[in-house]
Design an enzyme around this catalytic site. Sequence first.
Site, PDB file in Angstrom:
ATOM      1  N   LYS A 189      -0.928  54.830 -14.572  1.00  0.00           N
ATOM      2  CA  LYS A 189      -2.007  54.507 -13.620  1.00  0.00           C
ATOM      3  C   LYS A 189      -2.189  55.653 -12.640  1.00  0.00           C
ATOM      4  CE  LYS A 189       0.645  53.578  -9.748  1.00  0.00           C
ATOM      5  NZ  LYS A 189       0.676  54.434  -8.548  1.00  0.00           N
ATOM      6  N   ASP A 234       4.650  47.905  -8.643  1.00  0.00           N
ATOM      7  CA  ASP A 234       3.446  48.092  -9.464  1.00  0.00           C
ATOM      8  C   ASP A 234       3.471  47.300 -10.773  1.00  0.00           C
ATOM      9  OD1 ASP A 234       2.683  49.895  -7.535  1.00  0.00           O
ATOM     10  OD2 ASP A 234       3.382  51.643  -8.660  1.00  0.00           O
TER      11      ASP A 234
HETATM   12  P1  ATP Z   1       6.054  55.164  -9.403  1.00  0.00           P
HETATM   13  O1  ATP Z   1       4.722  55.557  -9.866  1.00  0.00           O
HETATM   14  O2  ATP Z   1       6.290  53.684  -9.570  1.00  0.00           O
HETATM   15  O3  ATP Z   1       6.383  55.709  -8.049  1.00  0.00           O
HETATM   16  P2  ATP Z   1       7.657  57.216 -10.547  1.00  0.00           P
HETATM   17  O4  ATP Z   1       6.529  58.166 -10.574  1.00  0.00           O
HETATM   18  O5  ATP Z   1       8.709  57.467  -9.510  1.00  0.00           O
HETATM   19  O6  ATP Z   1       7.116  55.752 -10.432  1.00  0.00           O
HETATM   20  P3  ATP Z   1       8.960  56.316 -12.961  1.00  0.00           P
HETATM   21  O7  ATP Z   1       8.973  57.011 -14.268  1.00  0.00           O
HETATM   22  O8  ATP Z   1       8.273  55.008 -12.935  1.00  0.00           O
HETATM   23  O9  ATP Z   1       8.319  57.350 -11.969  1.00  0.00           O
HETATM   24  O10 ATP Z   1      10.462  56.056 -12.504  1.00  0.00           O
HETATM   25  C1  ATP Z   1      11.229  56.704 -11.544  1.00  0.00           C
HETATM   26  C2  ATP Z   1      12.706  56.339 -11.672  1.00  0.00           C
HETATM   27  O11 ATP Z   1      12.904  54.993 -12.102  1.00  0.00           O
HETATM   28  C3  ATP Z   1      13.386  57.229 -12.687  1.00  0.00           C
HETATM   29  O12 ATP Z   1      14.060  58.245 -12.002  1.00  0.00           O
HETATM   30  C4  ATP Z   1      14.345  56.308 -13.443  1.00  0.00           C
HETATM   31  O13 ATP Z   1      15.684  56.543 -13.072  1.00  0.00           O
HETATM   32  C5  ATP Z   1      13.985  54.881 -13.059  1.00  0.00           C
HETATM   33  N1  ATP Z   1      13.503  54.068 -14.188  1.00  0.00           N
HETATM   34  C6  ATP Z   1      13.765  52.777 -14.397  1.00  0.00           C
HETATM   35  N2  ATP Z   1      13.155  52.318 -15.509  1.00  0.00           N
HETATM   36  C7  ATP Z   1      12.459  53.348 -16.023  1.00  0.00           C
HETATM   37  C8  ATP Z   1      11.620  53.488 -17.160  1.00  0.00           C
HETATM   38  N3  ATP Z   1      11.380  52.478 -18.009  1.00  0.00           N
HETATM   39  N4  ATP Z   1      11.057  54.689 -17.347  1.00  0.00           N
HETATM   40  C9  ATP Z   1      11.285  55.715 -16.495  1.00  0.00           C
HETATM   41  N5  ATP Z   1      12.080  55.631 -15.433  1.00  0.00           N
HETATM   42  C10 ATP Z   1      12.662  54.452 -15.175  1.00  0.00           C
END
Ligand code: ATP
Length: 284
Positions: free
Chosen positions: A12, A137
Site C-alpha cells: 500500500k 494496517d
Molecule cells: P509498515 O508499512 O507497516 O510500517 P514496514 O515498512 O516497516 O511496515 P514490513 O515489511 O511490514 O515493513 O515489516 C517490518 C518488520 O516487521 C520487519 O523488520 C520484520 O522483522 C517484521 N515482520 C513481521 N512479519 C513480517 C512479514 N510477514 N514480512 C516482513 N516483515 C515482517
Amino acid sequence: MPDTLIIRTPAKINLSLDITGRLPNGYHTMHSVFQTVGIYDTLTLTKTAPDQPMTLTCNAPDVPCDERNLVWKAAVRLLGDQPRGLTIHLEKQIPSQAGMGGGSSDCAAALKGIRQLFALPVSDPALHAIAASLGADCAFFLYGGTCCAGGIGDELTPLPDLPRYPLVIAKGNEGISTPEAYRRLDAYEAALPHDTKHVLDALQSDADTLFSVCGNHFDAITDLVEVETIRRIMRSHGLNPVLSGSGAAVFAGCAEPQRAEACARDLCAAGLAFVTVTETVPAG
Ligand code: ATP
C-alpha cells in the site's frame, strides 16, 4: 476444497496521512487515504497431515520465520498456540522499513487464506477484530483498494476504486523506524497541512490533480539523504514526491506511464536500492 492456496498480497501507499492527535496510551490518531498498489508478496499455504507442526519459510533472510512474523501470529490466532497441519512459504517482494505495509498485507492474506483452507467458522467482523489487534494496517488489507482511515487507522471506510494510475516508487537503503518517526513528529512544533480532505475531494478528478494534492505529515520530519535525492529527481520530472506511511519509500503518481518510467530511469541511475513503476490497484 484445494489443499494449497497461493495468494498475492499487495503493498500500500498512503495518498495522504494526517496525524491528528496522540491518545493517553501513546497511540496516534490519523486521517488518511490508503491505496493498494501493484507490488506483491506471494503467500503459499499448504495443508499437511493434521498432526504435523506448522512450518514457515521465506526467501528473505532478514524476515523472521517464527512467532515474530505476522503470518505466524495470524495462524496462532486461528489455529491455536501450537498450529498444526499447515506449511507456509512467503516470497517477499515488498521492501521492508518502507511504510508499504508488507508484513500487514501478508498477515491479512494469511487470516483470509487459513480461514478458507480450513473452512473455519470465523465471521468477517471477527476476522477484522483479529486483524486490527495484530497490526495497525492489517485490517485495511482485508479490504484493499482505496479506503479512508480514521481513529488509530482501524476505522475504515471503503471508497470507490480508482482507475489504474501510474506510480513511480523508490526507496534507498536507509530506513527510519516507525517509533523514531513518531517521536520526531511529536517534537515538531510548526502546523502541518491537512491533505486528506483535499485528497478525498480529488479522488474523482484526473490523476494529475489527485497526485498534486497528496501529502504526508512525515514528509516534514524526514530528511534522510536518499529521500532528499528521490524528492529532487521526482520534482525534476514535475512530480509531487510523497512518503508512504512513516517512510522511507517515496511515491509519485501521474497520468502518463511514460513520465513515471522516465523518472524511474533517473532514480535507477542515481543508484537507489529499490525503484519500480507500478500502478494503483482495485480492491479484491
Ligand atoms: P509498515 O508499512 O507497516 O510500517 P514496514 O515498512 O516497516 O511496515 P514490513 O515489511 O511490514 O515493513 O515489516 C517490518 C518488520 O516487521 C520487519 O523488520 C520484520 O522483522 C517484521 N515482520 C513481521 N512479519 C513480517 C512479514 N510477514 N514480512 C516482513 N516483515 C515482517
